[in-house]
Write an enzyme that holds these catalytic residues in place. Structure first.
Site, PDB file in Angstrom:
ATOM      1  N   ASP A  91       9.888 -30.770 -25.175  1.00 57.23           N
ATOM      2  CA  ASP A  91      10.817 -32.052 -25.252  1.00 57.23           C
ATOM      3  C   ASP A  91      10.282 -33.426 -24.854  1.00 57.23           C
ATOM      4  O   ASP A  91      10.677 -34.769 -25.164  1.00 57.23           O
ATOM      5  CB  ASP A  91      12.205 -31.973 -24.798  1.00 57.23           C
ATOM      6  CG  ASP A  91      13.080 -31.005 -25.791  1.00 57.23           C
ATOM      7  OD1 ASP A  91      13.628 -30.116 -25.261  1.00 57.23           O
ATOM      8  OD2 ASP A  91      12.815 -31.275 -26.987  1.00 57.23           O
ATOM      9  N   HIS A 141      11.494 -25.439 -17.332  1.00 54.92           N
ATOM     10  CA  HIS A 141      11.764 -24.483 -18.333  1.00 54.92           C
ATOM     11  C   HIS A 141      12.293 -23.096 -17.678  1.00 54.92           C
ATOM     12  O   HIS A 141      11.556 -22.582 -16.721  1.00 54.92           O
ATOM     13  CB  HIS A 141      10.887 -24.256 -19.497  1.00 54.92           C
ATOM     14  CG  HIS A 141      10.974 -23.757 -20.542  1.00 54.92           C
ATOM     15  ND1 HIS A 141      11.113 -22.457 -20.978  1.00 54.92           N
ATOM     16  CD2 HIS A 141      11.292 -24.109 -21.736  1.00 54.92           C
ATOM     17  CE1 HIS A 141      11.522 -22.035 -22.180  1.00 54.92           C
ATOM     18  NE2 HIS A 141      11.411 -23.297 -22.943  1.00 54.92           N
ATOM     19  N   HIS A 148      19.228 -28.714 -23.318  1.00 56.00           N
ATOM     20  CA  HIS A 148      18.395 -27.819 -24.357  1.00 56.00           C
ATOM     21  C   HIS A 148      17.665 -28.788 -25.502  1.00 56.00           C
ATOM     22  O   HIS A 148      17.078 -29.854 -25.013  1.00 56.00           O
ATOM     23  CB  HIS A 148      19.452 -26.779 -25.071  1.00 56.00           C
ATOM     24  CG  HIS A 148      18.928 -25.574 -26.007  1.00 56.00           C
ATOM     25  ND1 HIS A 148      17.335 -25.643 -26.083  1.00 56.00           N
ATOM     26  CD2 HIS A 148      19.459 -24.864 -26.754  1.00 56.00           C
ATOM     27  CE1 HIS A 148      17.391 -24.607 -26.862  1.00 56.00           C
ATOM     28  NE2 HIS A 148      18.727 -23.984 -27.330  1.00 56.00           N
TER      29      HIS A 148
HETATM   30  C1  SDX Z   1      14.485 -26.447 -24.368  1.00 56.11           C
HETATM   31  O1  SDX Z   1      15.048 -21.743 -23.544  1.00 56.11           O
HETATM   32  C2  SDX Z   1      14.204 -22.305 -24.430  1.00 56.11           C
HETATM   33  O2  SDX Z   1      13.092 -21.681 -25.079  1.00 56.11           O
HETATM   34  C3  SDX Z   1      14.343 -23.895 -24.807  1.00 56.11           C
HETATM   35  C4  SDX Z   1      13.438 -24.372 -25.651  1.00 56.11           C
HETATM   36  C5  SDX Z   1      13.157 -23.994 -27.101  1.00 56.11           C
HETATM   37  O3  SDX Z   1      12.482 -24.060 -27.802  1.00 56.11           O
HETATM   38  O4  SDX Z   1      14.423 -23.564 -27.572  1.00 56.11           O
HETATM   39  O5  SDX Z   1      12.175 -24.486 -25.004  1.00 56.11           O
HETATM   40  C6  SDX Z   1      13.801 -25.960 -25.781  1.00 56.11           C
HETATM   41  O6  SDX Z   1      15.549 -26.472 -24.463  1.00 56.11           O
HETATM   42  C7  SDX Z   1      13.492 -27.085 -23.535  1.00 56.11           C
HETATM   43  C8  SDX Z   1      14.383 -27.689 -22.275  1.00 56.11           C
HETATM   44  C9  SDX Z   1      14.708 -29.018 -22.672  1.00 56.11           C
HETATM   45  N1  SDX Z   1      15.355 -29.498 -21.350  1.00 56.11           N
HETATM   46  C10 SDX Z   1      15.115 -30.514 -20.492  1.00 56.11           C
HETATM   47  O7  SDX Z   1      14.275 -31.038 -20.485  1.00 56.11           O
HETATM   48  C11 SDX Z   1      16.152 -30.658 -19.418  1.00 56.11           C
HETATM   49  C12 SDX Z   1      15.479 -30.730 -18.239  1.00 56.11           C
HETATM   50  N2  SDX Z   1      15.180 -29.624 -17.629  1.00 56.11           N
HETATM   51  C13 SDX Z   1      16.264 -28.866 -16.794  1.00 56.11           C
HETATM   52  O8  SDX Z   1      17.513 -29.121 -16.823  1.00 56.11           O
HETATM   53  C14 SDX Z   1      15.713 -27.273 -16.530  1.00 56.11           C
HETATM   54  O9  SDX Z   1      14.572 -27.320 -16.218  1.00 56.11           O
HETATM   55  C15 SDX Z   1      16.203 -26.271 -17.809  1.00 56.11           C
HETATM   56  C16 SDX Z   1      17.606 -26.251 -18.137  1.00 56.11           C
HETATM   57  C17 SDX Z   1      15.234 -26.401 -18.771  1.00 56.11           C
HETATM   58  C18 SDX Z   1      15.743 -24.933 -17.035  1.00 56.11           C
HETATM   59  O10 SDX Z   1      16.835 -24.874 -16.172  1.00 56.11           O
HETATM   60  P1  SDX Z   1      16.928 -23.421 -15.288  1.00 56.11           P
HETATM   61  O11 SDX Z   1      15.595 -22.410 -15.738  1.00 56.11           O
HETATM   62  O12 SDX Z   1      18.126 -23.067 -15.230  1.00 56.11           O
HETATM   63  O13 SDX Z   1      16.395 -23.795 -13.830  1.00 56.11           O
HETATM   64  P2  SDX Z   1      17.151 -24.468 -12.598  1.00 56.11           P
HETATM   65  O14 SDX Z   1      18.115 -25.741 -13.134  1.00 56.11           O
HETATM   66  O15 SDX Z   1      18.000 -23.516 -12.044  1.00 56.11           O
HETATM   67  O16 SDX Z   1      16.214 -25.299 -11.756  1.00 56.11           O
HETATM   68  C19 SDX Z   1      15.295 -24.623 -10.691  1.00 56.11           C
HETATM   69  C20 SDX Z   1      15.337 -25.819  -9.817  1.00 56.11           C
HETATM   70  C21 SDX Z   1      16.395 -26.605  -9.247  1.00 56.11           C
HETATM   71  O17 SDX Z   1      16.115 -27.085  -7.844  1.00 56.11           O
HETATM   72  P3  SDX Z   1      16.899 -26.271  -6.700  1.00 56.11           P
HETATM   73  O18 SDX Z   1      18.196 -26.062  -6.780  1.00 56.11           O
HETATM   74  O19 SDX Z   1      15.963 -24.684  -6.400  1.00 56.11           O
HETATM   75  O20 SDX Z   1      16.336 -27.321  -5.615  1.00 56.11           O
HETATM   76  O21 SDX Z   1      14.291 -26.659 -10.357  1.00 56.11           O
HETATM   77  C22 SDX Z   1      15.069 -27.945 -10.327  1.00 56.11           C
HETATM   78  C23 SDX Z   1      16.706 -27.402 -10.255  1.00 56.11           C
HETATM   79  O22 SDX Z   1      17.469 -29.014  -9.517  1.00 56.11           O
HETATM   80  N3  SDX Z   1      14.827 -28.477 -11.680  1.00 56.11           N
HETATM   81  C24 SDX Z   1      14.659 -30.164 -12.058  1.00 56.11           C
HETATM   82  C25 SDX Z   1      14.429 -29.880 -13.349  1.00 56.11           C
HETATM   83  N4  SDX Z   1      14.532 -28.604 -13.899  1.00 56.11           N
HETATM   84  C26 SDX Z   1      14.716 -27.822 -12.733  1.00 56.11           C
HETATM   85  N5  SDX Z   1      14.565 -31.058 -11.180  1.00 56.11           N
HETATM   86  C27 SDX Z   1      14.233 -32.172 -11.854  1.00 56.11           C
HETATM   87  N6  SDX Z   1      14.176 -32.134 -13.044  1.00 56.11           N
HETATM   88  C28 SDX Z   1      14.216 -31.481 -13.903  1.00 56.11           C
HETATM   89  N7  SDX Z   1      13.951 -31.479 -15.090  1.00 56.11           N
END
Ligand code: SDX
Length: 436
Positions: free
Chosen positions: A363, A307, A268
């Protein structure tokens, strides 16, 4: 049969049910009527991590993840960031309209009136180790505010709510700056209320022995824009925590502390700090392909990408990227920018990221600016929490006024043991336990 409805047929019983739609959603409680037999509890919905569940009605922030739209009370973020001050946008989020000049003057004066914190909190913060993470200090100290303002417990009192929101918005920059100064072993700097909200924060961070701090106007403006971009984002993880804890009628200090604790997670708001660690790990532009290959092989994530809602470019990331150029004209370019730009270019052309609709989020570039401004990565999430306190308070106020809301208490699907007994219990008591 009303048009805005579903007809559900239960194949277990052959019965059909007309379930009304409500803002293109099904009320989960309308499914409870669907039962196998009279003794059945009725249907629930199962939605781990709330991927497809609306927990509330809200009029504060609108996001369209597919087209990359973000609006505060209907205003596109692009029309607010850089055009209005953070305090104007805070007023908008909290009260629903942009303030006129007299309202803004009164609002800024009231916030400035609450920038000081109780002197005992200085002793509280001095108790942390020298290397305490500023986010841990921030969460703990915001929670400690609860012990200084017991009137905050009267959450249904509107006057009390307004006093607490003024205190929180006024004090979170002071607490954040104190955490920063503590980590550097520097004396705390008291608020200078002749400065703007953001300049006062910079003064408490960076004032040394000069009689009065002079903020660089470019950096002050950039931070104000970043504050606006981070102020609210509908039902994100931290805001969900705010609403959940607040629904028990815990006071707003404890609820904001819970929300900030959620924000600290690396998935997050903690991601901005992780992005800088990732860029340090990559080290050079030439190492980008190898790093992305590791991510695609499932070894780690591309932090700052992806996201839950945005399946397009996060509009905040675009504005932050533009703001970075203004900051670097003052601070000099952050060499990490080149690595970040190459990471973005490569990822946006890579099928792995395209297929999963992974784009830079808020971020990805924010940490690069913060570092160029002189912040260490440990402070980045604290810089996120300051403006997000406004969003958390706006959502808290909306939740308390929502007649449909009550204490949050989800159901579960039980997958554990059926009834069983402790053989030792039978022996001790000597009487057979009544059959279940
Ligand atoms: C914020 O919700 C909000 O509004 C949050 C926020 C706010 O203003 O409050 O916008 C702020 O929290 C922004 C997000 C910051 N976090 C990161 O940058 C961390 C990296 N991102 C990931 O951890 C992920 O993208 C999330 C947590 C942000 C979202 O996760 P989801 O929606 O649960 O998606 P998922 O983990 O189910 O991913 C779907 C697929 C997966 O691959 P498969 O299993 O389908 O093969 O996408 C892949 C994931 O492995 N994936 C990534 C990835 N994010 C998702 N692969 C590599 N790098 C990534 N960053």
């Amino acid at each position: 049969m009303p048009e805005e409805s579903l007809r559900i047929t239960d194949n277990r019983t052959g019965k059909s049910y007309d379930v009304p739609l409500y803002h293109d959603a099904v009320r989960a409680m309308d499914l409870r009527q669907i039962k196998k037999d009279d003794g059945d509890f009725g249907l629930m919905t199962y939605d781990p991590a709330f991927l497809n569940t609306a927990s509330c009605m809200s009029a504060i922030t609108y996001i369209d993840g597919d087209t990359g739209i973000l609006r505060y009370r209907g205003y596109p973020i692009e029309e607010l960031a850089g055009k209005r001050s953070f305090l104007e946008v805070a007023y908008l989020l909290l009260f629903g309209e942009l303030p006129d000049a007299p309202q803004l003057t009164e609002w800024a004066d009231k916030i400035a009136h609450h920038t000081l914190i109780h002197e005992n909190l200085k002793k509280f913060m001095e108790g942390f180790r020298h290397d305490a993470h500023p986010m841990g200090m921030f969460v703990s100290t915001v929670a400690a505010l609860s012990t200084f303002y017991p009137d905050a417990r009267d959450v249904m009192n509107r006057q009390s709510r307004r006093m607490q929101l003024l205190r929180l918005i006024g004090k979170v920059p002071t607490i954040a700056a104190m955490a920063y100064r503590h980590s550097l072993g520097l004396p705390f700097v008291y608020p200078d209320n002749s400065l703007s909200y953001t300049e006062n924060f910079l003064s408490m961070l960076w004032k040394m022995t000069e009689p009065k701090y002079q903020a660089n106007p470019v950096l002050a403006r950039a931070l104000d824009i970043l504050f606006i971009l981070h102020a609210d984002h509908e039902q994100n993880c931290g805001t969900n925590a705010m609403r959940c804890v607040g629904s028990s009628h815990a006071d707003p200090y404890l609820s904001v502390a819970a929300a900030a604790a959620a924000l600290a997670g690396p998935l997050h708001g903690g991601a901005n700090e992780e992005v800088l660690r990732m860029l340090d790990e990559i080290g050079t532009v030439s190492a980008v392909p190898e790093f992305l290959a590791k991510v695609k092989a499932g070894h780690g994530k591309l932090m700052g990408f992806g996201h839950r809602v945005y399946k397009n470019y996060d509009p905040r990331a675009r504005i932050i990227k533009q703001t970075a150029e203004e900051v670097f004209r003052v601070t000099g370019a952050n060499p990490k920018l080149e690595i970040a730009l190459e990471l973005e270019r490569a990822a946006l052309h890579d099928e792995y990221f395209i297929k999963r609709k992974l784009y830079p989020n808020v971020d990805f570039y924010s940490g690069i600016i913060y570092q160029a401004m002189g912040f260490r990565p440990e402070m980045f999430t604290v810089l996120f929490a300051i403006p997000r306190t406004v969003g958390w308070m706006a959502q808290w106020l909306e939740m308390l006024d929502d007649a449909e809301q009550k204490i949050a208490r989800p159901r579960q699907i039980y997958t554990g043991h059926e009834l069983r007994h402790d053989a030792a219990y039978r022996c001790e008591v000597g009487t057979p336990v009544a059959a279940a």
